[in-house]
Design an enzyme around this catalytic site. Structure first.
Site, PDB file in Angstrom:
ATOM      1  N   SER A 153      59.053  41.218  56.921  1.00  0.00           N
ATOM      2  CA  SER A 153      59.743  41.439  58.139  1.00  0.00           C
ATOM      3  C   SER A 153      61.357  40.981  57.986  1.00  0.00           C
ATOM      4  O   SER A 153      61.571  40.202  56.914  1.00  0.00           O
ATOM      5  CB  SER A 153      59.092  40.718  59.212  1.00  0.00           C
ATOM      6  OG  SER A 153      59.343  39.391  59.150  1.00  0.00           O
TER       7      SER A 153
ATOM      8  N   SER B 208      63.122  38.778  60.012  1.00  0.00           N
ATOM      9  CA  SER B 208      63.567  37.516  60.759  1.00  0.00           C
ATOM     10  C   SER B 208      64.757  36.672  59.956  1.00  0.00           C
ATOM     11  O   SER B 208      65.192  35.669  60.443  1.00  0.00           O
ATOM     12  CB  SER B 208      62.478  36.910  61.285  1.00  0.00           C
ATOM     13  OG  SER B 208      61.616  36.034  60.191  1.00  0.00           O
TER      14      SER B 208
ATOM     15  N   LYS C 140      61.008  30.112  57.747  1.00  0.00           N
ATOM     16  CA  LYS C 140      62.392  30.112  58.483  1.00  0.00           C
ATOM     17  C   LYS C 140      62.996  29.070  57.902  1.00  0.00           C
ATOM     18  O   LYS C 140      62.595  28.422  56.780  1.00  0.00           O
ATOM     19  CB  LYS C 140      61.825  29.464  60.090  1.00  0.00           C
ATOM     20  CG  LYS C 140      60.702  30.342  60.487  1.00  0.00           C
ATOM     21  CD  LYS C 140      61.290  31.432  61.245  1.00  0.00           C
ATOM     22  CE  LYS C 140      60.167  32.421  62.007  1.00  0.00           C
ATOM     23  NZ  LYS C 140      60.600  33.887  62.041  1.00  0.00           N
TER      24      LYS C 140
ATOM     25  N   SER D 146      63.874  36.849  65.818  1.00  0.00           N
ATOM     26  CA  SER D 146      63.017  35.978  65.026  1.00  0.00           C
ATOM     27  C   SER D 146      62.076  35.160  66.061  1.00  0.00           C
ATOM     28  O   SER D 146      62.588  34.732  67.120  1.00  0.00           O
ATOM     29  CB  SER D 146      63.770  34.815  64.136  1.00  0.00           C
ATOM     30  OG  SER D 146      63.051  33.935  63.779  1.00  0.00           O
TER      31      SER D 146
END
Length: 303
Positions: free
Chosen positions: A108, A110, A165, A268
């Site tokens: 994805s 993010s 992250k 996100s």
């Protein structure tokens, strides 16, 4: 960002395969091979005795079958042969991905622009300490995550899922995100405007900035159409350490926990929504894109 390894429970599958093939290899080396050798020796002794008897009677016999007989009796069964061949390979792969490096695929957006959809990345498994595989328990402390690190971890709300992250808050930090600007311990993070970023997937432009977080420079995206506030934050543990308002939020990071945010800030699902990442959820530090089948230029290290 949700990460999928090549197979959901690959570490557990590898562990089981390693144990099964290892046990078979061990039994064959120390027991079954000796039994085959003893059986072969007995058959060869009988073969030699028969040849000797025939020779004593003046009958010439063909002894070429001796070698074939021995090879046949010593030959491993197919299932043992394959297990013995696979065991060292499986053990090596298990060791490498459990203690050194593990591959992941980015599914994805993010972490755009730092990481793109389809990037195949490597994660350093030992930089934050040596952990036992499967149970992920730290046994040797090495380093702690630092602000600016790109980290893979078990999603707190479902530890069967891996997320990636950027670390923006370490234990004790006071994090404030107001009007799409980050402040850490009362010091505003510096932002340098960059040319707008075009998302090829939906043909949309986003504001792009160079963010400098404790000396670590990296690019982030913001969407001017998205609100400043955090919509519908979850009821996560220690949520009382965070406050939310129309301009953003503020959080104090508790001991043994980390605050994570994606570089694609308005696209996100991160600590702003589901809270802190405990140390025991850490998988490792992402550091290298080793392949992207759609764009080979992506290969290389990143911040």
């Amino acid at each position: 960002m949700n990460l999928q390894s090549l197979l959901g429970n690959f570490a557990l599958i590898l562990f089981v395969l390693m144990i099964v093939t290892g046990v078979i290899w061990f039994l064959d080396v120390f027991f079954w091979s000796k039994q085959r050798r003893a059986k072969a020796d007995a058959a060869l002794a009988e073969f030699d005795a028969r040849i000797a008897k025939l020779s004593g009677e003046g009958i010439k016999s063909d002894t070429n079958g001796r070698a074939a007989l021995e090879a046949s009796l010593l030959r491993q069964p197919i299932w043992i042969e394959y297990s013995g061949s696979f065991f060292p390979v499986i053990a090596l792969v298990f060791f490498l991905r459990s203690f050194l490096y593990e591959p992941f695929k980015i599914p994805s957006s993010s972490m755009v622009p730092t990481l793109q959809v389809g990037d195949l990345i490597l994660v350093n498994k030992y930089t934050y300490g040596i952990r036992l595989p499967i149970i992920n328990k730290k046994i040797i402390n090495v380093n702690n995550p630092q602000r600016g690190d790109v980290m893979v971890f078990k999603y707190p709300e479902d530890t069967s899922v891996d997320y990636i992250k950027r670390v923006v808050g370490v234990p004790g930090d006071k994090i404030v995100y107001k009007n799409k600007r980050l402040t850490v311990n009362g010091k505003e993070v510096s932002y340098k405007p960059l040319p707008d970023y075009l998302d090829d997937g939906n043909l949309t432009y986003y504001k792009q900035w160079q963010e400098t977080l404790t000396g670590v420079e990296h690019n982030i995206l913001t969407d001017e159409r998205a609100p400043n506030f955090v919509p519908d934050p979850h009821q996560y543990p220690m949520r009382d350490l965070c406050s939310y308002n129309a301009e953003g939020f503020a959080c104090t990071v508790p001991t043994g926990q980390y605050f994570m945010m994606g570089d694609n800030r308005d696209n996100s699902l991160d600590s702003r929504y589901w809270g802190f990442v405990p140390d025991e959820n850490i998988v490792g530090k992402a550091f290298f894109v080793w392949m992207n089948l759609g764009n080979l230029k992506r290969i290389g290290s990143f911040h």
